[in-house]
Write a protein that holds these residues in place. Structure first.
Motif, short mmCIF file in Angstrom:
data_model
loop_
_atom_site.label_atom_id
_atom_site.label_comp_id
_atom_site.label_asym_id
_atom_site.label_seq_id
_atom_site.Cartn_x
_atom_site.Cartn_y
_atom_site.Cartn_z
N VAL A 45 -2.85 0.00 -10.11
CA VAL A 45 -1.75 -0.41 -9.21
C VAL A 45 -0.40 0.16 -9.66
CG1 VAL A 45 -0.36 -2.42 -8.52
CG2 VAL A 45 -2.85 -2.50 -8.33
N LEU A 46 -0.19 0.21 -10.98
CA LEU A 46 1.10 0.67 -11.51
C LEU A 46 1.03 2.08 -12.10
CD1 LEU A 46 2.28 -2.62 -13.27
CD2 LEU A 46 3.21 -1.64 -11.16
N GLY A 47 -0.14 2.71 -12.03
CA GLY A 47 -0.27 4.05 -12.62
C GLY A 47 -0.08 4.06 -14.13
N MET B 1 17.21 5.06 -13.70
CA MET B 1 16.02 4.40 -13.14
C MET B 1 15.29 3.64 -14.25
SD MET B 1 13.27 6.09 -10.48
CE MET B 1 11.87 6.64 -11.44
N SER B 2 14.98 2.37 -14.00
CA SER B 2 14.23 1.59 -14.99
C SER B 2 12.77 2.02 -14.98
CB SER B 2 14.32 0.10 -14.65
OG SER B 2 13.60 -0.16 -13.46
N VAL B 3 12.04 1.65 -16.02
CA VAL B 3 10.60 1.92 -16.06
C VAL B 3 9.92 1.19 -14.89
CG1 VAL B 3 8.49 1.63 -17.39
CG2 VAL B 3 10.58 2.33 -18.53
N THR B 4 10.41 -0.01 -14.57
CA THR B 4 9.84 -0.77 -13.45
C THR B 4 9.91 0.06 -12.17
OG1 THR B 4 10.41 -2.87 -14.49
CG2 THR B 4 10.02 -2.91 -12.11
N ASP B 5 11.05 0.71 -11.91
CA ASP B 5 11.19 1.55 -10.71
C ASP B 5 10.21 2.73 -10.74
OD1 ASP B 5 13.25 0.15 -9.34
OD2 ASP B 5 14.70 0.91 -10.80
N GLU B 6 10.05 3.31 -11.90
CA GLU B 6 9.10 4.43 -12.07
C GLU B 6 7.67 3.98 -11.75
OE1 GLU B 6 7.29 6.12 -16.15
OE2 GLU B 6 9.47 5.96 -16.17
N LEU B 7 7.30 2.79 -12.19
CA LEU B 7 5.94 2.28 -11.94
C LEU B 7 5.76 1.93 -10.46
CD1 LEU B 7 5.41 0.09 -15.14
CD2 LEU B 7 4.70 2.45 -14.76
N LEU B 8 6.85 1.50 -9.81
CA LEU B 8 6.76 1.21 -8.37
C LEU B 8 6.52 2.50 -7.57
CD1 LEU B 8 9.57 -1.46 -7.95
CD2 LEU B 8 7.08 -1.81 -7.87
N ALA B 9 7.07 3.61 -8.05
CA ALA B 9 6.79 4.90 -7.41
C ALA B 9 5.30 5.24 -7.56
CB ALA B 9 7.66 5.99 -8.01
N ASN B 10 4.74 4.94 -8.74
CA ASN B 10 3.29 5.13 -8.91
C ASN B 10 2.50 4.29 -7.92
OD1 ASN B 10 3.89 6.71 -11.13
ND2 ASN B 10 3.30 5.17 -12.65
N ASN B 11 3.00 3.06 -7.65
CA ASN B 11 2.27 2.17 -6.74
C ASN B 11 2.17 2.76 -5.33
OD1 ASN B 11 2.83 -0.54 -4.68
ND2 ASN B 11 0.97 -0.42 -5.91
N ALA B 12 3.21 3.47 -4.89
CA ALA B 12 3.16 4.08 -3.56
C ALA B 12 2.01 5.09 -3.48
CB ALA B 12 4.49 4.75 -3.24
N GLU B 13 1.80 5.84 -4.56
CA GLU B 13 0.68 6.78 -4.61
C GLU B 13 -0.67 6.05 -4.57
OE1 GLU B 13 0.34 10.03 -7.52
OE2 GLU B 13 2.49 9.77 -7.81
N TYR B 14 -0.76 4.98 -5.35
CA TYR B 14 -2.01 4.19 -5.39
C TYR B 14 -2.35 3.66 -4.01
CZ TYR B 14 -5.14 0.30 -6.80
OH TYR B 14 -6.19 -0.59 -6.94
N ALA B 15 -1.32 3.11 -3.32
CA ALA B 15 -1.55 2.50 -2.01
C ALA B 15 -1.97 3.55 -0.98
CB ALA B 15 -0.29 1.77 -1.55
N ALA B 16 -1.51 4.78 -1.15
CA ALA B 16 -1.81 5.83 -0.17
C ALA B 16 -3.32 6.10 -0.06
CB ALA B 16 -1.07 7.11 -0.55
N SER B 17 -4.05 5.91 -1.16
CA SER B 17 -5.49 6.15 -1.10
C SER B 17 -6.30 4.86 -1.25
CB SER B 17 -5.90 7.14 -2.20
OG SER B 17 -5.58 6.59 -3.46
N PHE B 18 -5.63 3.72 -1.02
CA PHE B 18 -6.28 2.41 -1.23
C PHE B 18 -7.19 2.04 -0.07
CE2 PHE B 18 -6.34 -2.28 -1.17
CZ PHE B 18 -6.63 -2.56 -2.49
N THR B 19 -8.37 1.52 -0.38
CA THR B 19 -9.24 0.99 0.67
C THR B 19 -9.55 -0.46 0.36
OG1 THR B 19 -11.15 1.80 -0.55
CG2 THR B 19 -10.34 3.19 1.25
N GLY B 20 -9.10 -1.34 1.24
CA GLY B 20 -9.32 -2.77 1.02
C GLY B 20 -9.38 -3.46 2.35
#
Lengths: 162, 162
Positions: A45-47, B1-20
């Motif tokens: 979720v967070l990469g 940019m905080s690390v939290t913001d960086e991880l949220l950017a990773n989340n957008a990538e995760y969600a793009a290929s998410f199947t649920g």
């Protein structure tokens, strides 16, 4: 063969391509506190990669004394400074009340637990409660970046709770 | 940019290929209780996928009241029947004593925590302590498959504690 044995066979594969050891303190200086829900793969979720962040999890992703203990150790001894809280949609904690749960345990075992189940009726409201428990704790030194999210189990997205 | 913001950017990538979404109860009927250590990626180590298992984590991978709460909810409401405990080599919990930690908090904040840090001097011995706390709890109905391991952060292997 038990499921545990099956998962141990997976571990042999993991170890075959493992490169370690990494340093003990988390490279990204972040601690994540999330629900134990099976659909919430925090690394995905967070990469996150191995070595990046402390990951604390429990039923609900709530903050009790034990999460304060873990966060205090994380920040005071291992250098983390940011906290990410994650609850999620369709949580099991929304499906029962504390009274029901503890009464059912008493009925089955004769003993009513002294602890609360921490069940909650509203997921966003409980994220706010968890944020408040961290922000008011004297044992958590770094509280400038403590942010809370709801993970959507249908879309894979994190939505911030304000 | 905080690390939290960086991880949220990773989340957008995760969600793009998410199947649920997947079902709420864990498909493999297993709960894993592990240390929060950043190097211990429970999904990777056990070859778990989204939806497979509850994952409970804290500093040390110890069993306190809050882990009994999570395991009771996991087994009684969500159908898990096996428990896998994971501590690991090079654990931060081996590097301090409970007295030192709580006294340092008192020195810095004026308040000594009422809780124990759960620090331990021997990792295998603490796995046995955690197994014993689960096996003696009246609130955990399924105790036939409760097994404990030490994850080797140098090799990626799980070694069972007997």
């Amino acid at each position: 063969m038990s499921v545990t044995d099956e998962l141990l066979a997976n571990n042999a594969e993991y170890a075959a391509s493992f490169t370690g050891p990494l340093p003990l303190p988390p490279a990204k200086h972040v601690a994540v506190l999330a629900c134990m829900d099976a659909r919430l793969n925090v690394y995905g979720v967070l990469g996150l990669e191995e070595g990046d962040a402390h990951v604390i999890r429990n039923a609900g992703g709530v903050v009790t004394e034990d999460e304060i203990r873990s966060l205090a150790i994380s920040q005071r001894l291992l250098g983390t400074t940011e906290i990410i809280l994650i609850h999620h949609t369709d949580c099991g904690m929304l499906t029962f009340t504390d009274d029901e749960f503890r009464t059912s345990i008493r009925r089955d075992t004769g003993v009513k637990p002294a602890w609360s189940s921490e069940a909650f009726p509203d997921v966003e409201d409980d994220v706010r409660q968890s944020l408040a428990r961290i922000r008011t704790s004297p044992f958590i030194p770094h509280r400038d970046s403590v942010r809370g999210f709801v993970f959507d189990v249908a879309t894979g997205k994190l939505n911030e709770v304000r």
